[in-house]
Design an enzyme around this catalytic site. Structure first.
Site, PDB file in Angstrom:
ATOM      1  N   LYS A 135      -4.827  -0.250  -2.415  1.00  0.00           N
ATOM      2  CA  LYS A 135      -3.495  -0.740  -3.997  1.00  0.00           C
ATOM      3  C   LYS A 135      -3.235  -2.360  -4.145  1.00  0.00           C
ATOM      4  O   LYS A 135      -2.404  -2.885  -3.175  1.00  0.00           O
ATOM      5  CB  LYS A 135      -2.120   0.342  -4.100  1.00  0.00           C
ATOM      6  CG  LYS A 135      -1.439   0.043  -4.922  1.00  0.00           C
ATOM      7  CD  LYS A 135      -0.798   1.249  -5.527  1.00  0.00           C
ATOM      8  CE  LYS A 135       0.338   1.073  -6.839  1.00  0.00           C
ATOM      9  NZ  LYS A 135       1.319   2.187  -7.240  1.00  0.00           N
ATOM     10  N   GLY A 191      -6.306   0.352 -12.491  1.00  0.00           N
ATOM     11  CA  GLY A 191      -6.349  -0.773 -13.092  1.00  0.00           C
ATOM     12  C   GLY A 191      -6.112  -1.782 -11.269  1.00  0.00           C
ATOM     13  O   GLY A 191      -6.312  -3.494 -11.489  1.00  0.00           O
ATOM     14  N   ARG A 222      -3.329   3.698   1.006  1.00  0.00           N
ATOM     15  CA  ARG A 222      -2.623   5.111   1.036  1.00  0.00           C
ATOM     16  C   ARG A 222      -4.093   6.241   0.885  1.00  0.00           C
ATOM     17  O   ARG A 222      -5.075   5.817   0.541  1.00  0.00           O
ATOM     18  CB  ARG A 222      -2.201   4.823  -0.477  1.00  0.00           C
ATOM     19  CG  ARG A 222      -2.656   4.486  -1.761  1.00  0.00           C
ATOM     20  CD  ARG A 222      -2.001   4.341  -2.989  1.00  0.00           C
ATOM     21  NE  ARG A 222      -2.594   4.903  -4.519  1.00  0.00           N
ATOM     22  CZ  ARG A 222      -1.901   5.191  -5.376  1.00  0.00           C
ATOM     23  NH1 ARG A 222      -1.035   4.567  -5.459  1.00  0.00           N
ATOM     24  NH2 ARG A 222      -2.858   4.695  -6.230  1.00  0.00           N
ATOM     25  N   ASP A 241      -4.186  -8.486 -13.402  1.00  0.00           N
ATOM     26  CA  ASP A 241      -4.751  -9.231 -12.116  1.00  0.00           C
ATOM     27  C   ASP A 241      -5.338  -8.106 -10.864  1.00  0.00           C
ATOM     28  O   ASP A 241      -5.898  -8.357 -10.343  1.00  0.00           O
ATOM     29  CB  ASP A 241      -3.969 -10.064 -11.433  1.00  0.00           C
ATOM     30  CG  ASP A 241      -2.360  -9.432 -11.032  1.00  0.00           C
ATOM     31  OD1 ASP A 241      -2.064  -8.486 -11.038  1.00  0.00           O
ATOM     32  OD2 ASP A 241      -1.557 -10.524 -10.438  1.00  0.00           O
ATOM     33  N   GLY A 242      -4.624  -6.574 -11.440  1.00  0.00           N
ATOM     34  CA  GLY A 242      -4.844  -5.955  -9.970  1.00  0.00           C
ATOM     35  C   GLY A 242      -3.975  -6.155  -9.228  1.00  0.00           C
ATOM     36  O   GLY A 242      -4.282  -5.947  -8.005  1.00  0.00           O
ATOM     37  N   ASP A 296      -0.875  10.265 -16.105  1.00  0.00           N
ATOM     38  CA  ASP A 296      -2.019   9.381 -15.813  1.00  0.00           C
ATOM     39  C   ASP A 296      -0.564   9.941 -13.745  1.00  0.00           C
ATOM     40  O   ASP A 296      -1.547   8.992 -12.925  1.00  0.00           O
ATOM     41  CB  ASP A 296      -2.078   8.015 -16.043  1.00  0.00           C
ATOM     42  CG  ASP A 296      -0.612   7.214 -16.072  1.00  0.00           C
ATOM     43  OD1 ASP A 296      -0.068   7.672 -17.352  1.00  0.00           O
ATOM     44  OD2 ASP A 296      -0.873   5.948 -15.943  1.00  0.00           O
ATOM     45  N   ASN A 297       0.386   9.967 -14.234  1.00  0.00           N
ATOM     46  CA  ASN A 297       0.705   9.307 -12.541  1.00  0.00           C
ATOM     47  C   ASN A 297       1.342  11.009 -12.381  1.00  0.00           C
ATOM     48  O   ASN A 297       2.438  10.819 -11.406  1.00  0.00           O
ATOM     49  CB  ASN A 297       2.108   9.043 -12.688  1.00  0.00           C
ATOM     50  CG  ASN A 297       2.308   7.808 -13.000  1.00  0.00           C
ATOM     51  OD1 ASN A 297       0.751   7.072 -12.170  1.00  0.00           O
ATOM     52  ND2 ASN A 297       3.401   6.470 -13.332  1.00  0.00           N
TER      53      ASN A 297
HETATM   54  P1  AMP Z   1       1.662   2.662 -13.649  1.00  0.00           P
HETATM   55  O1  AMP Z   1       2.727   2.188 -14.502  1.00  0.00           O
HETATM   56  O2  AMP Z   1       1.775   1.345 -12.190  1.00  0.00           O
HETATM   57  O3  AMP Z   1       0.893   3.686 -12.823  1.00  0.00           O
HETATM   58  O4  AMP Z   1       0.194   1.443 -14.528  1.00  0.00           O
HETATM   59  C1  AMP Z   1      -0.016   2.045 -15.298  1.00  0.00           C
HETATM   60  C2  AMP Z   1      -1.238   1.768 -15.292  1.00  0.00           C
HETATM   61  O5  AMP Z   1      -1.485  -0.290 -15.195  1.00  0.00           O
HETATM   62  C3  AMP Z   1      -2.383   1.798 -14.278  1.00  0.00           C
HETATM   63  O6  AMP Z   1      -4.154   1.861 -14.778  1.00  0.00           O
HETATM   64  C4  AMP Z   1      -2.406   0.863 -13.400  1.00  0.00           C
HETATM   65  O7  AMP Z   1      -3.745   0.635 -12.502  1.00  0.00           O
HETATM   66  C5  AMP Z   1      -2.276  -0.310 -14.573  1.00  0.00           C
HETATM   67  N1  AMP Z   1      -1.600  -1.607 -13.505  1.00  0.00           N
HETATM   68  C6  AMP Z   1      -0.653  -1.433 -12.745  1.00  0.00           C
HETATM   69  N2  AMP Z   1      -0.497  -3.415 -11.977  1.00  0.00           N
HETATM   70  C7  AMP Z   1      -1.212  -3.333 -12.513  1.00  0.00           C
HETATM   71  C8  AMP Z   1      -2.061  -4.759 -12.006  1.00  0.00           C
HETATM   72  N3  AMP Z   1      -1.016  -5.582 -11.527  1.00  0.00           N
HETATM   73  N4  AMP Z   1      -3.700  -4.890 -12.508  1.00  0.00           N
HETATM   74  C9  AMP Z   1      -4.405  -4.358 -13.194  1.00  0.00           C
HETATM   75  N5  AMP Z   1      -3.862  -3.053 -13.775  1.00  0.00           N
HETATM   76  C10 AMP Z   1      -2.622  -2.553 -13.246  1.00  0.00           C
HETATM   77 MG    MG Z   2      -0.156   5.286 -11.808  1.00  0.00          MG
END
Ligand code: AMP
Ligand code: MG
Length: 521
Positions: free
Chosen positions: A127, A107, A197, A139-140, A274-275
């Protein structure tokens, strides 16, 4: 703009060999049938490289001159694509906190390129470089504070000898982004940043899960073959056998990673499927933390404060749960389910064996002499450490300093978080006496060295990162640079960095970012 010497040898296998979407359309959507979506980074206003690690640049064949050139901030913010780069976001799913969450995907991560250098292959990924089809309503972007934390911890882990993704650069975007850090209805503008990264592969358990969940079994088969071929080239043999060996290896590297996290007191915080990296790397640094006072039930993640699913002592069990999920996914295209069960059994056996070796090294016992009395001593030490509120990291460094001919608890004076009760001091003294008697019998000249090579003196405690974050937010990067240097020798006492070797100070006990963290990033 020319490439100012930025040149890579591309090996774009992910996009060349797997199906994906080649139209750059950042609108959120489901992407069935695709493993990736072509997606260029969204420009930022005034990128500025705050910091970078020369060793990581070297891995990629990037020279210091190139990293110092004005173009570098443009490249590693995503503003400028080097000729030949084909940026994409990967599609994956995941189980979040034990529940299937459907499609997640990159994301806010964008892989710029897969490159080869010195016979190693690396994915270069940004990232925080803007929206992708997987951003859902977000917002990515990434804020400076979480980017500093990922940037520093990736390299801190590497220098501790723990498998991890690496960090090349940290670029401030010049744009602010709004985050509600405490999820309490008080959103604020914060500086944005982008970490570049680097890893041999960013494939996660979730990349496989999404294909099985969608019943895209032909594509799942293709994805498995691709992963084995690209990321496990040493595996030979015929299909099912090879896949069994592959799963066994994933179980083994994951077990190894869990033991390593337990060794240094690292808590990942969000061990969703996913992590979890297919290569057993530490990946996706979010609300992670390091044990200060020894508490097996501690988690740094405020979102998990109630369930404590991802607490310190649970991590090996959760990794197993995640592996079992991966096995279920693979079972949809593998007929030999016994091989998958054998993989999980191999996880259990590896974990047990490696954990006991690791504990014996931590305590300075000779591995080959480990017996029930050592195990009892180890268990008792952890009980005392917990009850007497002692620092996990310092405990082991001080233990190596104890004069085993005349053991005294005085050696542990700076390890307690509160003045110890008389009873706890007595308990510790009794334990020390028993411990000393035991190690005296082992006549091991290497004991202290081995302990100090196993037990770091420097860990990236949350409050240290937070100090660097506070300064950097005011434009002062000196603390960040000091930490970048200190983390390179985590087992060696260095007078210059004495201040980093203390237990968490009292002011940091409840300060935001210093003990617990939210997922907001
Ligand atoms: P995480 O818990 O950080 O591993 O994220 C879980 C999911 O949320 C993944 O698909 C990430 O890419 C997405 N994600 C987290 N933060 C954002 C963000 N600010 N913008 C877009 N996608 C996000
Ligand atoms: Mg993640």
């Amino acid at each position: 703009m020319n490439n100012n010497g930025f040149q890579f040898q591309y090996d774009s296998r992910f996009v060349n060999e797997l199906p994906g979407e080649s139209i750059d359309d950042k609108r959120s959507r489901q992407t069935p049938g695709s493993c990736w979506s072509h997606c260029s980074p969204t420009s930022v206003s005034s990128p500025n490289t705050i910091a970078w690690f020369p060793e990581v640049a070297d891995l990629l064949g990037i020279t210091p001159q190139q990293m110092e050139s004005p173009l570098s901030a443009q490249v590693f913010s995503g503003n400028h694509l080097v000729e030949g780069m084909y940026p994409y976001a990967a599609c994956y799913g995941g189980h979040q906190f034990g529940h299937w969450a459907g499609q997640l995907g990159d994301g806010r991560a964008i892989t710029l390129a897969e490159v080869l250098h010195n016979e190693h292959r690396w994915d270069i990924q940004l990232k925080g470089a803007g929206r992708t089809p997987y951003s859902r309503s977000a917002d990515g972007r990434a804020v400076l504070r979480s980017s500093i934390r990922e940037f520093l911890c990736s390299e801190a882990m590497f220098h501790l000898g723990i498998p991890t993704t690496r960090a090349l650069s940290l670029v401030a975007t010049g744009d602010s982004i709004v985050r509600d850090m405490f999820y309490d209805g008080h959103p604020e503008a914060e500086p944005g940043a982008i970490v570049c990264r680097v890893a041999p592969s960013f494939i996660r358990f979730g990349n496989f899960e999404i294909l099985a969940a969608r019943q895209e079994l032909e594509l799942l088969n293709q994805f498995i073959d691709f992963t084995i071929d690209r990321d496990f080239p040493h595996l030979v043999g015929k299909d099912e056998r090879k896949r069994a060996d592959w799963f066994k290896e994933i179980c083994e590297t994951t077990a190894h990673l869990m033991v390593e996290w337990q060794r240094v007191g690292f808590v990942h915080g969000v061990m969703n499927t996913d992590n979890l990296s297919i290569l057993g790397l530490t990946i996706d640094y979010g609300p992670y933390g390091w044990l200060d006072n020894f508490d097996p039930n501690w988690t740094p993640n405020t979102t998990d404060a109630e369930g404590r699913r991802y607490a310190f002592a649970n991590q090996p069990r959760i990794a197993r749960w995640n592996l079992a999920n991966l096995a279920n996914t693979l079972a949809s295209v593998m007929s030999d389910h016994d091989a998958l069960r054998a993989g999980i059994e191999h996880y259990d056996a590896t974990l047990q064996q490696e954990m006991s070796k690791m504990q014996s090294r931590k305590f300075g016992f000779k591995e080959e002499l480990i017996d029930d009395s050592c195990i009892e001593l180890i268990n008792d030490a952890y009980k005392t450490m917990y009850h007497a509120n002692m620092d996990f990291t310092l405990f082991f460094r001080r233990l190596a300093e104890v004069d085993i001919a005349h053991p005294s608890v005085e050696c542990f004076n700076d390890v307690f978080y509160h003045e110890p009760k008389k009873q706890h001091k007595a308990e510790l003294q009794q334990w020390l006496d028993a411990y000393s008697q035991r190690v005296i019998k082992e006549h091991d000249q290497q004991r202290v060295d081995r302990m100090n090579q196993t037990n770091p003196i420097f860990i990236l405690r949350n409050y240290l990162s937070q100090q660097a974050i506070d300064r950097a937010t005011e434009g002062d990067h000196s603390e960040l640079h000091q930490l970048m240097d200190a983390l390179k020798a985590p087992y060696t006492f260095n007078e210059q960095y004495q201040n980093y070797y203390h237990k968490r100070p009292q002011w940091a006990e409840h300060k935001a970012g210093c003990s617990m963290l939210s997922c907001s990033s």
